[in-house]
Design a protein around this motif. Structure first.
Motif, mmCIF file in Angstrom:
data_model
loop_
_atom_site.group_PDB
_atom_site.id
_atom_site.type_symbol
_atom_site.label_atom_id
_atom_site.label_comp_id
_atom_site.label_asym_id
_atom_site.label_seq_id
_atom_site.Cartn_x
_atom_site.Cartn_y
_atom_site.Cartn_z
ATOM 1 N N UNK A 198 42.080 42.603 38.112
ATOM 2 C CA UNK A 198 40.693 43.198 38.750
ATOM 3 C C UNK A 198 40.430 43.061 40.036
ATOM 4 N N UNK A 199 41.335 41.487 40.607
ATOM 5 C CA UNK A 199 41.821 41.600 41.894
ATOM 6 C C UNK A 199 42.409 40.808 42.143
ATOM 7 N N UNK A 200 43.665 41.232 43.172
ATOM 8 C CA UNK A 200 44.469 41.230 43.851
ATOM 9 C C UNK A 200 44.707 39.554 45.348
ATOM 10 N N UNK A 201 43.169 39.641 44.480
ATOM 11 C CA UNK A 201 43.152 37.603 46.151
ATOM 12 C C UNK A 201 43.103 37.039 45.015
ATOM 13 N N UNK A 202 43.614 36.908 43.322
ATOM 14 C CA UNK A 202 44.035 36.143 42.431
ATOM 15 C C UNK A 202 45.431 35.916 42.723
ATOM 16 N N UNK A 203 45.532 34.445 42.515
ATOM 17 C CA UNK A 203 46.929 34.184 42.056
ATOM 18 C C UNK A 203 46.752 32.751 41.548
ATOM 19 N N UNK A 225 54.672 36.171 43.814
ATOM 20 C CA UNK A 225 54.121 35.913 45.469
ATOM 21 C C UNK A 225 52.818 35.343 44.656
ATOM 22 N N UNK A 226 51.798 35.978 43.253
ATOM 23 C CA UNK A 226 51.274 35.754 42.791
ATOM 24 C C UNK A 226 51.367 34.979 41.173
ATOM 25 N N UNK A 284 39.529 32.875 52.146
ATOM 26 C CA UNK A 284 38.855 34.488 50.651
ATOM 27 C C UNK A 284 40.070 34.462 50.210
ATOM 28 N N UNK A 285 41.164 33.648 49.619
ATOM 29 C CA UNK A 285 41.934 33.868 48.554
ATOM 30 C C UNK A 285 41.296 33.461 47.437
ATOM 31 N N UNK A 308 31.876 31.159 43.310
ATOM 32 C CA UNK A 308 32.207 30.834 44.581
ATOM 33 C C UNK A 308 32.359 29.655 45.377
ATOM 34 N N UNK A 330 37.744 39.764 54.521
ATOM 35 C CA UNK A 330 39.205 39.977 53.897
ATOM 36 C C UNK A 330 39.233 41.611 53.281
ATOM 37 N N UNK A 359 39.899 42.691 46.273
ATOM 38 C CA UNK A 359 41.109 42.727 45.291
ATOM 39 C C UNK A 359 41.109 43.577 44.740
#
Lengths: 328, 379
Positions: free
Chosen positions: A20-25, A51-52, A74-75, A165, B350, B353
């Protein structure tokens, strides 16, 4: 509804949120090519790349703090601590940075990060590997602390934690990973900060979380045979505590037992007792009882280990005590 | 004045800008020290006097969008990055008009608009954070660099070693600047370090490391310009050891009796501010009148900053209940907008996602398998 193991439910939550969210690793020891020390991250490296899903060196302070830094810009890191015992090394970054960034910056920064991993006692691991540390983290403003007992809650709460958050500390049950339970399909999100009445009852409220939940359910079933109706309230979130749910249940049953795997002194149960005595004193028909781990370090020997922890008989005795029943 | 043999590679504009910023830090810190003795500032207050070149050279060599963070001796960097001096002073005064609403104080200056990500009070605690910010830049495929300051004594923290290992292994674009002022509080770094030359520690992590004259703003400028290009080229982190000296005690509470008067006097001869002025004058890149004008302007600026802080109200008690937990939908606070009512456009945003495409392969499979083979794990 499909039955999933607790670890599979967590795996689903991670995969769905990463999709759902590429910022999640995800970062942690053995999370990648080894597929996780407890197999929570099984298959995720192949799916999301290196990388994730990041195999970290054994540097809890280092990768814990690095992830806090990534969250500042922001990640949305998910940091797997192989166990919470090791995360003690990272406590400076969790407590002094993650929990305080919003405050120190006067609201300029946020830190959306999840620290998760197994906690809890048992498993014949002796004192360094067998302890319940959630009370330590529940002490700090700026953190949220969760400890789901069931696979369904594990999935739904991890999803909420990743979307939150704020820094969220998630205690999984080291001895619950292989446990199966029904998990709703599709978008299943459980809000943080909400306790759950897992069994309704009228005579006494037993308040607990994580693995102790199962001993409480066992005790409730035994007591039902004697005609005692136990309500089991699973706190699920330990910071913030769901005061409303605690008080609503105690106002209904007028008696409470709090079951906590960890030590009694400065435990979470002590805060629950405080809420009850200060806000529902007149509703109580008996002093609140606590069942906790004994005030000693955990031993390896099976009999010593068992005697250290709460179990169904100890819970049954406490319930009978608050009911003024003989033969406890 | 003799004409210089070789023309300076620097513009007059750059030199005067650097002079202005160093003089601003000096003047600001002198006034902060004075206000501390008057009881207007409390708690710990660590002055930057003597170390100005270490902040100003790198900041002129960086891009505006590069990230920066520091330890608790943290008034100098934000001032040099463009923070409002009055709001920094107000933070020191514990007033609601400070950058952190008076919640952080001297040790926790944050100015995200100017990419200054904070002052941190636990020795070495910001070192892993910087690697994480650099990690995010690589993750998003940006060519931004992170510059992280720490003191010499932080080099003995485990956090530094854990972070250097990861930063080098993953080639993170981060420049670590060790501000070696020779004393961790009252203890000489040589008394507590097996290897007191901090830059040498980079070698243990196959990382670039070098010493720089931290009393020379142009040397700091050159070192960071070069290091930033190295980082942006994907070559990994750099450790610069800026050899510098604080002319005052560790904090306002420290009379610095562990140093001889002679040592301090000797070091004061290397003051970076007159050094830059001499250089500019010798190279015909500024006249006495330029420097005098700058000094007058800065004095007025700092006077105004003190006045602003002194006339500002304390934070309201309602502030107690803000900024601990971010509520759903709650925006971030933009300090200059909140305090001065100006529109702050420069604020981080940013990719969502869904927009973000992660192309970085942190450990390519072939590389991982080769490592396995080498370790005898596969046939």
């Amino acid at each position: 509804m499909p039955e999933l193991m607790y670890r599979e439910a967590l795996n689903q939550a991670l995969a769905e949120e990463m999709e759902r969210d590429a910022n999640v690793f995800l970062i942690g020891e053995e999370v990648g090519r080894y597929n996780g020390a407890f197999k929570v991250s099984q298959g995720l490296l192949d799916k999301f790349g290196s990388a994730r899903i990041i195999d970290a060196p054994i540097s809890e302070l280092g990768f814990g703090g690095m992830s806090v830094g990534a969250a500042m810009v922001g990640l949305r890191p998910v940091v797997e601590m192989m166990t919470w015992n090791f995360a003690i090394l990272a406590m400076d970054q969790i407590v002094n940075n993650a929990a305080k960034l919003r405050h120190m910056s006067g609201g300029q920064l946020r830190c959306p990060i999840v620290f998760r991993g197994p906690g809890g006692a048992g498993g014949r691991l002796s004192s360094q590997h067998s302890q319940s540390l959630e009370a330590n983290y529940a002490h700090f403003p700026g953190l949220k602390v969760i400890a789901p007992a069931t696979p369904a809650d594990a999935k739904g709460m991890l999803k909420s934690a990743i979307r939150d958050e704020n820094p969220v500390i998630m205690f999984e049950g080291e001895r619950l990973y292989a446990l199966k339970g029904e998990v709703p399909e599709g978008e299943h999100v459980v809000p943080l900060g909400k306790a759950d009445v897992k069994r309704e009852g009228t005579d006494v409220t037993v308040i607990t979380w994580s693995r102790m939940y199962y001993f409480c359910m066992q005790a409730a079933e035994e007591l039902a045979k004697e005609g005692i109706s136990v309500e089991v309230l699973d706190l699920r979130t330990l910071r913030p505590l769901d005061e409303e749910a605690i008080l609503a249940s105690v106002r209904k049953t007028n008696r409470a037992v709090i079951v906590e795997e960890g030590w009694a002194l400065a435990g979470i149960g002590a805060s629950v007792v405080d809420i009850i005595q200060s806000k529902a004193f007149d509703e109580l028909d008996a002093p609140v009882e606590r069942v906790t781990g004994l005030d000693v370090n955990m031993s390896y020997a099976a009999n010593l280990e068992n005697a250290t922890q709460p179990d169904a008989p100890k819970i049954i005795a406490a319930v009978k005590k608050v009911l003024y029943r003989q033969g406890a | 004045m003799e004409a210089p043999a070789v023309a300076s590679p620097y513009s007059k504009d750059l030199l005067l800008t650097m002079y202005r910023k160093m003089y601003l830090i000096r003047r600001f810190e002198e006034r902060a020290g004075q206000q501390y003795t008057l009881g207007k500032i409390a708690g710990f207050c660590h002055l930057y006097i003597g170390q100005e070149a270490v902040a100003v050279g790198p900041i002129e060599a960086m891009r505006k969008d590069d990230y920066m963070l520091s330890a608790y001796r943290d008034h100098g960097q934000p001032l040099a990055r463009g923070s409002d001096a009055g709001m920094v002073m107000a933070e020191l005064f514990g007033r609601g008009t400070g950058y952190s609403k008076g919640k952080g104080g001297s040790m926790h200056i944050f100015d995200i608009e100017h990419q200054f990500y904070g002052g941190y009070g636990i020795v070495g605690g910001q070192i892993p954070l910087a690697a994480g910010m650099a990690f995010a830049s690589r993750y998003r495929n940006e060519d931004r660099v992170t510059v992280c300051y720490f003191g010499d004594a932080a080099a003995n923290q485990g956090a530094l070693h854990e972070t250097f290992n990861m930063a080098s292994k993953w080639k993170l674009p981060v420049i670590y600047i060790c501000e070696n002022n020779r004393y961790g509080m009252g203890t000489a770094i040589s008394r507590t370090s097996a290897v007191p030359e901090i830059y040498k520690r980079a070698a243990a992590y196959d990382m670039r490391g070098e010493p720089v004259d931290g009393m020379d703003v142009l040397k700091m400028y050159e070192a960071v310009k070069d290091a930033a290009a190295w980082c942006r080229a994907g070559k990994g982190p750099v450790l610069l050891e800026a050899n510098t000296y604080r002319f005052r005690g560790h904090s306002m509470a420290d009379p610095a009796t562990y140093r001889s008067k002679q040592e301090v006097e000797e070091e004061r001869k290397g003051d970076p501010i007159p050094k830059l002025r001499d250089y500019a004058l010798k190279n015909g890149l500024g006249a006495d009148a330029d420097f005098e004008r700058i000094e007058e302007e800065v004095k007025a600026q700092v006077d105004a900053a003190v006045k602003f802080a002194d006339e500002s109200p304390e934070p309201s008690l309602e502030e107690l209940w803000r900024d601990t937990i971010v509520e759903p939908g709650e925006p971030d606070v933009r300090p200059r907008e909140r305090v001065l009512g100006v529109k702050v456009e420069n604020w981080p945003s940013y990719p969502s996602g869904q927009e973000l495409k992660v192309t970085w392969d942190l450990e390519p499979r072939a590389q991982a398998e080769a490592a396995d083979k080498k370790a005898g794990l596969t046939n």
